[in-house]
Scaffold this active site. Structure first.
Site, mmCIF file in Angstrom:
data_model
loop_
_atom_site.group_PDB
_atom_site.id
_atom_site.type_symbol
_atom_site.label_atom_id
_atom_site.label_comp_id
_atom_site.label_asym_id
_atom_site.label_seq_id
_atom_site.Cartn_x
_atom_site.Cartn_y
_atom_site.Cartn_z
ATOM 1 N N ASN A 9 0.868 -1.178 0.000
ATOM 2 C CA ASN A 9 0.000 0.000 0.000
ATOM 3 C C ASN A 9 0.907 1.230 0.000
ATOM 4 O OD1 ASN A 9 -1.768 2.061 0.474
ATOM 5 N ND2 ASN A 9 -2.478 1.323 2.476
ATOM 6 N N LYS A 11 0.129 4.275 -0.216
ATOM 7 C CA LYS A 11 -0.499 5.439 0.429
ATOM 8 C C LYS A 11 -0.266 6.712 -0.394
ATOM 9 C CE LYS A 11 -0.222 3.035 4.800
ATOM 10 N NZ LYS A 11 -0.135 3.115 6.240
ATOM 11 N N HIS A 96 -9.683 0.909 5.109
ATOM 12 C CA HIS A 96 -8.361 1.049 5.713
ATOM 13 C C HIS A 96 -8.470 1.945 6.945
ATOM 14 C CE1 HIS A 96 -4.206 2.250 6.341
ATOM 15 N NE2 HIS A 96 -3.875 1.144 5.697
ATOM 16 N N GLU A 98 -6.823 4.336 7.946
ATOM 17 C CA GLU A 98 -6.706 5.787 7.691
ATOM 18 C C GLU A 98 -8.005 6.345 7.104
ATOM 19 O OE1 GLU A 98 -3.008 5.266 5.634
ATOM 20 O OE2 GLU A 98 -2.172 4.657 7.561
ATOM 21 N N GLU A 168 -5.249 -5.057 10.555
ATOM 22 C CA GLU A 168 -4.245 -4.010 10.740
ATOM 23 C C GLU A 168 -4.521 -3.277 12.046
ATOM 24 O OE1 GLU A 168 -2.235 -2.742 6.876
ATOM 25 O OE2 GLU A 168 -4.082 -1.625 6.954
ATOM 26 N N SER A 214 3.594 -2.035 10.321
ATOM 27 C CA SER A 214 5.050 -2.065 10.540
ATOM 28 C C SER A 214 5.696 -3.390 10.129
ATOM 29 C CB SER A 214 5.369 -1.716 11.998
ATOM 30 O OG SER A 214 4.972 -0.385 12.269
#
Ligand code: 13P
Length: 255
Positions: A9, A11, A96, A98, A168, A214
């Site tokens: 991803n 981003k 996601h 975010e 996640e 991470s």
């Protein structure tokens, strides 16, 4: 047998030139190396066409980072599933963290997006994950169960082979604080039990559940080594061809 998927991803990063050369390099290394795992990349929208071209003829799949649930219309700033398909995408991230926590997306919207993806021929990766305060309050399973059930509302077992789940944990995203293999394993096993209750054990066993947060070359193998971890959704470390390829390699089953 679930095939491992390693997804990058990207981003809101890179320039079009950097995206193009990263895609070329990922395609080259994937062709040479790990055919034993599926590989996908999720570039920002303006780079999709350039990346699709750079990936053409390679096994690397292209995905969108998000989509709107409507096919077209007055939705300034949004992109539809049909547009993503036209740009060469076959997959899309939905829900996601975010999107949920920076842009305030709800479970209901996430569910609409899962349906839009399925209706437009895109395989959705439904992302779920608890925040740090939710984990510390002992509410991880409650949050995961809610996000999973709501995200998959009115999705039938027939469509489930096209759906991937990504766990996640929000506290692990971009923080360098990876979930331990044990923590990831417990969450994945819980999600699979939830899927089994809803869709039956065959469907649950066949559904891919990725871990994200991470992921780095040095922790990929121990995460994918867990029985319920079927691949990785990689953010920062996917922006560099060498570290992403090392993660792909570390996730490959021994020949
Ligand atoms: P990082 O790998 O940078 O923690 O990001 C994870 C992620 O959000 C992938 O979707």
């Amino acid at each position: 047998m679930r095939r491992i998927l390693v997804a990058g991803n990207w981003k809101m990063n890179l320039t079009v030139e950097k995206a193009r050369s990263l895609a070329r390099e990922v395609a080259r290394r994937t062709r040479e190396g790990a055919a034993a795992v599926d590989v996908a990349v999720f570039p920002p929208y303006p780079y999709l066409l350039a990346v699709a071209e750079a990936l053409s003829g390679s096994p690397v799949r292209l995905g969108g980072q998000d989509l709107h649930w409507e096919a077209e219309g007055a939705f300034t700033g949004a992109v539809s599933g049909a547009m993503l398909r036209e740009a060469g995408c076959r997959m899309v991230l939905v829900g996601h963290s975010e999107r949920r926590h920076v842009f305030g997306e709800t479970d209901v919207q996430t569910n609409k997006k899962v349906h839009a993806a399925l209706n437009h021929g895109l395989d959705p990766i439904l992302c779920v994950g608890e925040k740090l305060d939710e984990r510390e309050a002992g509410r991880t399973e409650q949050v995961l169960a809610r996000q999973l059930a709501a995200g998959l509302e009115v999705v039938g077992g027939r469509d489930m082979p096209r759906v991937t789940i990504a766990y996640e944990p929000v506290w692990a995203i971009g923080t360098g604080r990876t979930a331990t293999p044990q923590t990831a394993s417990e969450a994945h096993a819980f999600l699979r039990r939830q899927l089994a209750e809803r869709f039956g054990s065959d469907t649950a066993e066949a559904t891919r559940i990725l871990y994200g947060g991470s992921v780095k070359p040095d922790n990929a193998a121990s995460l994918v080594g867990q029985p319920d971890v079927d691949g990785l959704l990689v953010g920062g470390a996917s922006l560099d061809a060498e570290s992403f390829s090392a993660i792909v390699k570390g996730s490959s089953p021994p020949c």
